[in-house]
Design an enzyme around this catalytic site. Sequence first.
Site, PDB file in Angstrom:
ATOM      1  N   LYS A 164       0.870  -1.184   0.000  1.00  0.00           N
ATOM      2  CA  LYS A 164       0.000   0.000   0.000  1.00  0.00           C
ATOM      3  C   LYS A 164       0.896   1.219   0.000  1.00  0.00           C
ATOM      4  CE  LYS A 164      -4.461   0.795   0.318  1.00  0.00           C
ATOM      5  NZ  LYS A 164      -5.620  -0.044   0.036  1.00  0.00           N
ATOM      6  N   ASP A 178      -7.027   4.271  -4.437  1.00  0.00           N
ATOM      7  CA  ASP A 178      -7.670   4.173  -3.122  1.00  0.00           C
ATOM      8  C   ASP A 178      -8.270   5.564  -2.886  1.00  0.00           C
ATOM      9  OD1 ASP A 178      -7.667   2.132  -0.670  1.00  0.00           O
ATOM     10  OD2 ASP A 178      -7.380   4.092   0.222  1.00  0.00           O
TER      11      ASP A 178
HETATM   12  N1  GLU Z   1      -7.400   0.132  -2.686  1.00  0.00           N
HETATM   13  C1  GLU Z   1      -8.190  -1.025  -2.974  1.00  0.00           C
HETATM   14  C2  GLU Z   1      -8.223  -1.928  -1.775  1.00  0.00           C
HETATM   15  O1  GLU Z   1      -8.267  -1.441  -0.653  1.00  0.00           O
HETATM   16  C3  GLU Z   1      -7.796  -1.687  -4.288  1.00  0.00           C
HETATM   17  C4  GLU Z   1      -6.394  -2.130  -4.403  1.00  0.00           C
HETATM   18  C5  GLU Z   1      -6.008  -2.664  -5.789  1.00  0.00           C
HETATM   19  O2  GLU Z   1      -6.857  -2.715  -6.667  1.00  0.00           O
HETATM   20  O3  GLU Z   1      -4.840  -3.006  -5.949  1.00  0.00           O
HETATM   21  O4  GLU Z   1      -8.261  -3.132  -1.847  1.00  0.00           O
END
Ligand code: GLU
Length: 444
Positions: free
Chosen positions: A126, A166
């Site tokens: 992340k 996100d």
């Molecule tokens: N931010 C999204 C999550 O919390 C998607 C992450 C992604 O698609 O890599 O899962």
Amino acid sequence: MNTSVKKFINHVKQKNKGEKEFIQSVAEVSESVIPYIASHTKYDQTKILERMIEPERVIMFRVPWLNDQGEVEVNRGYRVQMNSAIGPYKGGLRFSPTVNLSILKFLAFEQVFKNSLTGLPLGAGKGGADFDPRGRSDNEVMKFCQSFMTELHKHVGEDMDIPAGDIGVGKREIGYLFGQYKRIKGEFTGVITGKGSEWGGSHIRPEATGYGLVYFVEEILKKHNKSLKGKKIAVSGAGNVAQYAAEKCIEQGAKVITLSDSKGTVYNPKGISVEELEFIKDLKNKRGELKDFAKKYAYDFLEGEKPWGIKCDIALPNATQNELNEEDAQKLVENDCFCVAEGANMPCTPEAIAIFNEYNVFYAPGKAANAGGVAVSGLEMSQNSLRYSWTRNEVDSKLRQIMQEIHQICVKYGKEKDYINYEKGANVGGFVRIADAMLAQGLV
Ligand code: GLU
């Protein structure tokens, strides 16, 4: 809390001082995983959980850029590369003034379990920055994204680490980030997901988290001989997840009675119509506020309030972490809400979850219920590798199948005598796949 869990949490607190959200997410997982480890000594002897809470790598960097007035601005960028046992690091980028290391470590830690549950070959990471795109011009957002990617490109790649969106990172930001990566590397690859469908993105990716959430809720209801038809749903948030969760609920015959943003909640006991939802999507695309929707459609607008005081059957918290606390949970229970499924990451506080458990409310944690987004990101990666794209129907049916399989894993690992503990099921089910991969790969 049993003593070995307490001891472990104290150790985590000592080692990660002040990282409130990260400690909260580790504590939540530990309560179900430590008792499981106690009866599976292979994980204990090899200190798998101790290794899992330590990111493989954290990258922190300066992001300098010029605003529209020609002034220098400086932000802080991050990428937490948490775990690569089952695939390259994968997870979103968050741009928000609230971003700090604790929040990104919690999100990366949640992502480990979430990505494992999808059954796809996705490790976890992340990232993001303490940059607020709200109120910025497109030009400023582009400048920021270009500076951010100028550093980040050294650490990401289609087989290494694949970011996505996100909070604060949508279609526009993904475009600028991808454009800068392509320009620096001179390669058109699947380095980032959530791309436009005309340039390597997958169909259904924008809808995936919201649709997947509703597919998961449908599985819970089916298992308990219920359905969505006629149910009153309180939704928080008005962004991507909330919009598509609302759309799918309406399609399945439920009534979406609330949506919310940082200024307050719109409420209509009859349920928001498809046309009104289209208006809201458009409004939010233009970065407008729900207040303007309420004015135009003569809706009640509960200034500064969250939706949790309103009588509903099902609650879908889709805004952000810790948005639903003990008091909110109490109100939901008093109003006979019987199911809470998290579209956001960790929106319910531990005290709220304890109340849901006490009153036998079906509680679906985000790492299971909102895994549809990253799952379709995984499918976008597959399509990029194949240099091919699947139709909307193909992707949608794969998404539905993945959500059904996640539900089965939760049932398998969360089955208690007379009920299903979805929280335990998601934590233990997610853990086992990662732990076995880590064991197989030796002490790395
Ligand atoms: N931010 C999204 C999550 O919390 C998607 C992450 C992604 O698609 O890599 O899962």
